[in-house]
Design a protein around this motif. Structure first.
Motif, mmCIF file in Angstrom:
data_model
loop_
_atom_site.group_PDB
_atom_site.id
_atom_site.type_symbol
_atom_site.label_atom_id
_atom_site.label_comp_id
_atom_site.label_asym_id
_atom_site.label_seq_id
_atom_site.Cartn_x
_atom_site.Cartn_y
_atom_site.Cartn_z
ATOM 1 N N SER A 64 0.823 -1.214 0.000
ATOM 2 C CA SER A 64 0.000 0.000 0.000
ATOM 3 C C SER A 64 0.854 1.260 0.000
ATOM 4 O O SER A 64 0.579 2.221 -0.721
ATOM 5 N N LYS A 65 1.905 1.253 0.786
ATOM 6 C CA LYS A 65 2.785 2.423 0.855
ATOM 7 C C LYS A 65 3.457 2.671 -0.493
ATOM 8 O O LYS A 65 3.610 3.820 -0.916
ATOM 9 N N HIS A 66 3.842 1.615 -1.159
ATOM 10 C CA HIS A 66 4.523 1.770 -2.451
ATOM 11 C C HIS A 66 3.572 2.269 -3.528
ATOM 12 O O HIS A 66 3.935 3.149 -4.316
ATOM 13 N N VAL A 67 2.359 1.715 -3.598
ATOM 14 C CA VAL A 67 1.444 2.143 -4.653
ATOM 15 C C VAL A 67 0.906 3.548 -4.398
ATOM 16 O O VAL A 67 0.503 4.239 -5.342
ATOM 17 N N GLU A 68 0.883 3.967 -3.138
ATOM 18 C CA GLU A 68 0.478 5.339 -2.845
ATOM 19 C C GLU A 68 1.572 6.320 -3.245
ATOM 20 O O GLU A 68 1.305 7.487 -3.508
ATOM 21 N N GLY A 69 2.769 5.850 -3.323
ATOM 22 C CA GLY A 69 3.885 6.688 -3.749
ATOM 23 C C GLY A 69 4.854 6.962 -2.627
ATOM 24 O O GLY A 69 4.457 7.343 -1.519
ATOM 25 N N LYS A 70 6.149 6.736 -2.921
ATOM 26 C CA LYS A 70 7.210 6.998 -1.949
ATOM 27 C C LYS A 70 8.206 7.975 -2.573
ATOM 28 O O LYS A 70 8.499 7.893 -3.771
ATOM 29 N N PRO A 71 8.705 8.908 -1.782
ATOM 30 C CA PRO A 71 9.689 9.887 -2.304
ATOM 31 C C PRO A 71 11.047 9.246 -2.522
ATOM 32 O O PRO A 71 12.019 9.557 -1.841
ATOM 33 N N ASP A 72 11.080 8.337 -3.486
ATOM 34 C CA ASP A 72 12.296 7.565 -3.741
ATOM 35 C C ASP A 72 12.430 7.399 -5.242
ATOM 36 O O ASP A 72 11.455 7.101 -5.939
ATOM 37 N N GLU A 73 13.631 7.590 -5.761
ATOM 38 C CA GLU A 73 13.821 7.491 -7.205
ATOM 39 C C GLU A 73 13.499 6.102 -7.738
ATOM 40 O O GLU A 73 13.226 5.926 -8.931
ATOM 41 N N GLU A 74 13.506 5.108 -6.888
ATOM 42 C CA GLU A 74 13.160 3.756 -7.312
ATOM 43 C C GLU A 74 11.718 3.400 -6.983
ATOM 44 O O GLU A 74 11.323 2.243 -7.064
ATOM 45 N N GLY A 75 10.903 4.397 -6.574
ATOM 46 C CA GLY A 75 9.511 4.152 -6.261
ATOM 47 C C GLY A 75 8.726 3.730 -7.494
ATOM 48 O O GLY A 75 9.143 3.959 -8.629
ATOM 49 N N ILE A 76 7.553 3.127 -7.274
ATOM 50 C CA ILE A 76 6.755 2.620 -8.381
ATOM 51 C C ILE A 76 6.305 3.749 -9.301
ATOM 52 O O ILE A 76 6.351 3.634 -10.531
ATOM 53 N N LEU A 77 5.887 4.874 -8.726
ATOM 54 C CA LEU A 77 5.420 5.985 -9.560
ATOM 55 C C LEU A 77 6.561 6.594 -10.358
ATOM 56 O O LEU A 77 6.374 6.973 -11.523
#
Length: 749
Positions: A403-416
């Protein structure tokens, strides 16, 4: 002092000598501090810590019939079990302590490994039989204790009584578990020793070739340690080069710093060979840091005749004092002759070694415990006693992480962040389907394919590739006369100057039909990135759990869940593509504005092509414009401005076609932006966010952990892999041994 004997010889023991009252070489000068050090090392050995750290000890090595068993019996005052060939098949440790109380012996079994050969935690010490007060009973008790060690699958009490023929056959050939013999009494020496299996040169027709390597490995496990003093026993009756124990000792102590040599049976030296053996005493041949010693034990006939311990020591003194060439040895080398000198030297060396090693032993124990704890921390979490609760917690944590990943994480390797390049490519691909209208006839358009891009789009598009005025191939362009021809063919009952909307629709379909492929490519790209992320999260959360069975099942469930979301998303995209096949918008203001702008854009370009000379003249010559306006005033036409002069030109016959081109191009501007937003939104909602919706419930249902068989399923899923479980058990046992040893050290500080 700990003396570890690595051989049992075939000569007769000291049975009569021991029964006659002989005891070891008691050394009343040994200080209390030395005795405490020896007791401490013995207690450390009792914990089994020698498996993990280097404890001071003395290992006696020698070939068969080297006389070391006689040496050990002379020191200890007991008789070891004897038989033809090698009979010692497990370590037999003897701990001797001087006491004013009546002589007694307690024999125990020390198990360092279990019946399967696996290391235990703290060594298990089990008393074998009652306390012995008669020395004559020790040999038989030791022999039976060895049988118990070699049969770890049976109760040790089964071997205390009964005749030999009634005892079971040995399960093991050799064992690293040992028999411990504790002896106390008046005149008993303060020292310890351990009789180990002897090195085997051959096994005969009925033996096991594998035993040769087993015994050698067992001996080397002692003498290879840096704090082990090697007591090398060599019989003078055999050529030195033929005695393999020396080669083994030299291999592990090439500089001879921790080896002490002992020459036995000096009375059996062939005549004329004495000088060669004296070179050892002088430390001229195979020199050792602690020198070579020579001892003389009673002969078999002396023992049978009932020689006493005092008589044996007297005869040894007489031999070295009256026999050539030993009697002629310089006084400085006389201290290397006789058993008493050897024992005293061994006691001093070992005591010094223990004193020096104790501080390091404490540090090594602490480092070893820290290392074991670090390795334990790196292992997967130990399975819970409540498997359902543990699996539920794991699934919940995994679901929250997704859930945290699909909501978006401030990380260059994040899913978004990872899917953004694919989204940008999709947008460029959709924009690249723009219809390339040209307001020129095909016959003259060859020189006009490249023309100025519309300036009113400069603030909207960050990539001009493929746009109006771009570098499209000439055959891909749509010329105004081609549009005009299509409009004429499409007319039915319309009034003159009017054309059916099907013309605009047909051109709109030429670009909307191209949108399906980029949309599908975007969907599959996002699916690939999402699948990679989910698989990584599955490995992080479940990869080290149990035997990876939970990871495998979760992976299958999530893959099915992802495929379902993918199918739903692709169906949504198909629906959006079909919607675009029907031109429609309520954004009429936006559409009208762009229609007028594109119409002016096309007209301007066409006007320059058809009336270029007049237009250039009007733009470049102010005097020409003034003359024309003056002439119009003369004929009565007033109020005309310079910019109105172009209106005097004849009407363009392609006016209607230009309007259709402007309508289609303006609609593209409306539709592509709408589609370029809707598809990524649908993918985000149905696929990216969709994988999170109902994930926990889906996993719980498909795994069946809350069903009627939930308990059995959870127990199966939580089973730890044998490798991890074995490693955890090994480390826990190691910690147990080290902690026991540390407690022994702390108790004496």
């Amino acid at each position: 002092m700990s003396v570890y004997d690595t051989n049992s010889e075939s000569d007769t023991g000291f049975a009569d000598f021991v029964k006659g009252g002989g005891v070891g070489l008691a050394n009343p000068a040994v200080s209390k501090s030395r005795r405490r050090l020896l007791d401490l090392i013995n207690r450390l050995h009792s914990t089994g810590a020698q498996v993990d750290i280097d404890l001071p000890q003395i290992a006696v090595t020698g070939s068969q019939s080297a006389g070391k068993s006689s040496l050990i019996e002379s020191i200890s005052g007991i008789t070891l079990p004897r038989a033809t060939g090698t009979c010692t098949r497990c370590p037999t440790e003897c701990r001797l302590a001087s006491s004013t109380e009546t002589w007694k012996s307690i024999i125990s079994l020390r198990f360092i490994k279990d019946a399967n050969g696996q290391l235990l935690g703290t060594a298990r010490n089990e008393q074998f039989g009652e306390v012995i007060h008669d020395k004559a009973e020790v040999e038989e008790r030791i022999r039976r204790a060895q049988r118990a060690i070699l049969n770890p699958n049976r109760r040790s009490t089964d071997f205390l009584e009964g005749e030999d023929e009634d005892l079971p056959e040995n399960l093991l050939s050799f064992s690293t578990n040992c028999v411990s013999v504790q002896i106390t009494g008046p005149g008993v020496a303060d020292l310890s020793f351990c009789d180990l299996p002897g090195l085997i040169a051959s096994v005969g027709s009925t033996g096991n070739e594998g035993d040769i390597k087993l015994v050698k490995t067992l001996v080397e496990s002692y003498i290879s340690k840096p704090s082990c003093l090697i007591l090398l026993t060599v019989a003078c009756e055999t050529d030195f080069e033929n005695q393999g124990a020396h080669h083994l000792a030299k291999m592990h102590d090439p500089e001879g710093k921790r080896t002490i040599g002992v020459l036995t049976k000096p009375d059996r030296i062939p005549p004329g060979d004495e000088a060669g053996w004296l070179n050892f005493i002088r430390n001229e041949r195979e020199p050792l840091e602690n020198n070579w010693y020579c001892v003389k034990q009673p002969s078999s006939s002396d023992i049978k005749n009932g020689i006493t311990w005092a008589e044996a020591r007297t005869k040894e003194n007489e031999f070295f004092a009256m026999t050539t060439p030993w009697a002629e040895v310089d006084p400085m080398y006389q201290r290397y002759l006789r058993t008493s000198n050897l024992v005293e030297r061994l006691s001093n060396i070992l005591s010094d070694l223990i004193s020096k090693r104790l501080p390091d032993i404490q540090v090594e124990l602490e480092h070893a415990m820290e290392g074991a704890l670090d390795q334990l921390a790196k292992l997967p979490k130990e399975p819970s006693k409540n498997p359902l609760h543990e699996i539920s917690a794991l699934l919940a944590a995994f679901s929250m992480d997704v859930s945290k990943h699909v909501e978006g994480k401030p990380d260059e390797e994040g899913i978004l962040q990872s899917i953004r390049p694919a989204q940008e490519m999709f947008k460029r691909d959709i924009r690249g389907t723009v219809p390339q209208f040209r307001p020129f006839e095909r016959s003259v358009a060859g020189d006009q394919v490249l023309f100025a891009a519309p300036s009113f789009l400069s603030n909207e598009e960050d990539d001009k590739a493929g746009y109006d005025g771009g570098g499209e191939a000439f055959h891909d362009c749509i010329c105004v006369d081609e549009v005009h021809t299509r409009t004429l063919h499409a007319r039915t009952r319309e009034l003159p100057g009017h054309y059916p909307f099907v013309v605009q629709t047909s051109y709109i379909l030429t670009f909307t039909e191209k949108w399906h492929t980029p949309a599908k490519i975007l969907c599959r790209s996002v699916y690939g990135v999402l699948t990679e992320l989910i698989n990584r999260l599955i490995t992080e959360h479940f990869g080290s759990f149990g035997q990876q069975l939970l990871e495998q099942r979760v992976r299958v469930c999530v893959q099915e869940h992802l495929k379902k979301q993918l199918e739903q998303t692709e169906a949504r995209i198909e629906w959006l593509v079909k919607l675009e096949a029907l031109p429609y918008t309520l954004n009429t203001h936006y559409l009208s504005d762009y229609t007028e702008k594109f119409l002016a854009y096309y007209k301007g370009a066409r006007s320059k092509q058809e009336h270029g000379a007049l237009t250039s003249a009007l733009e470049s010559s102010h005097s020409t414009v003034s003359e024309i306006l003056s002439g119009l005033n003369t004929v009565g036409i007033s109020g005309v401005q310079g910019e109105d002069l172009a209106k005097l030109l004849p009407a363009d016959r392609m006016e209607a076609s230009l309007r259709i081109m402007a309508d289609v191009r303006a609609y593209f501007q409306v539709a592509y932006k709408r589609f370029a937003d809707n598809v990524p939104l649908a993918i985000d909602y149905d696929l990216v966010r969709g994988v999170d919706r109902g994930l926990l419930a889906t996993l719980s249902e498909r795994l069946g952990i809350y069903g009627s068989n939930g308990k059995d399923i959870c127990e199966e899923l939580t089973q730890e892999s044998p490798q991890v479980a074995g490693r955890r058990e090994e480390l826990m046992k190691k910690l147990e041994r080290l902690q026991s040893a540390s407690e022994e050290l702390m108790g004496t500080s």
